[in-house]
Design an enzyme around this catalytic site. Sequence first.
Site, PDB file in Angstrom:
ATOM      1  CE1 TYR A  57     -42.230 -12.023  37.155  1.00 36.74           C
ATOM      2  CE2 TYR A  57     -43.221 -13.540  38.738  1.00 36.74           C
ATOM      3  CZ  TYR A  57     -43.075 -12.257  38.229  1.00 36.74           C
ATOM      4  OH  TYR A  57     -43.759 -11.209  38.812  1.00 36.74           O
TER       5      TYR A  57
ATOM      6  CE  LYS B 130     -40.514  -9.508  38.962  1.00 38.80           C
ATOM      7  NZ  LYS B 130     -40.284  -8.079  38.653  1.00 38.80           N
TER       8      LYS B 130
END
Length: 261
Positions: free
Chosen positions: A151, A155
């Site tokens: 994750y 990002k």
Amino acid sequence: MPTALITGASRGIGRAFATELAGRGYDVLLVARSADQLEQLATELQQQHGIKAHTLPCDLAAPHAAEQVTEWVNHQTQELAVLINNAGYGMWGRFEELTLTEQQAMLQLNMHLPVALTHRLLPLLHRQAKAYILNVASTAAYQAVPTLTLYAASKAFLLSFSRGLRYELRESGVSVTCLSPGATTTDFADRAGMSAGLQATANKVSMTPAQVAQFGIGALLAGEAEVIPGALNKISSKLTSLVPKALTEKIAAGIYEKHLK
């Protein structure tokens, strides 16, 4: 009428983006999986703000989602002025213990979809005298986060993509902004499978979706490159660049790993 496309628009920050833009007079194109929630939001926005709102229920993690959305957008408007790549989610757990299929689906939504949508919709955005792209990253983009490893990496990719693209488009009428919120009162923690203990900790410093959206849209329309809402989030993100990476990773692991079963 200038029009904005928002992905992941049915709830949370995406819903707040739609509300903020409708309040500023934009027609909105709303895309997410939940047809019922999209229709309810569209009705509310049309009644409250007198704008047009169109909806597309779509599984944005599907490989051909960007193609489907692009075709739909071109049928709805030729005045696309704002693209908000908001759809995304996290998965909590050790990389080797989470399934590869689940993690690849997350990467599809977090990285491949915004890239594909941006590439496909830029010709439409270029038709406007001034247009905007907002990519929603996270404060996790500024450091590695053990147990949220992919994750955070996705990002970080989105942040780097935004800055590079912004420079490439610097002489055009299209401005690119990357918004990196911290903890927000959404269903992110539930979707990521986080424990109640982690959720309780995050709630102590969370911003509301409306606060994040107001901050993000203001920064977008001001043409800012990279923005982090909230003083605490700004300070913590700045600190990660001033201390050794091994230390920030150890601190993050101490927060997240201890809650794993």
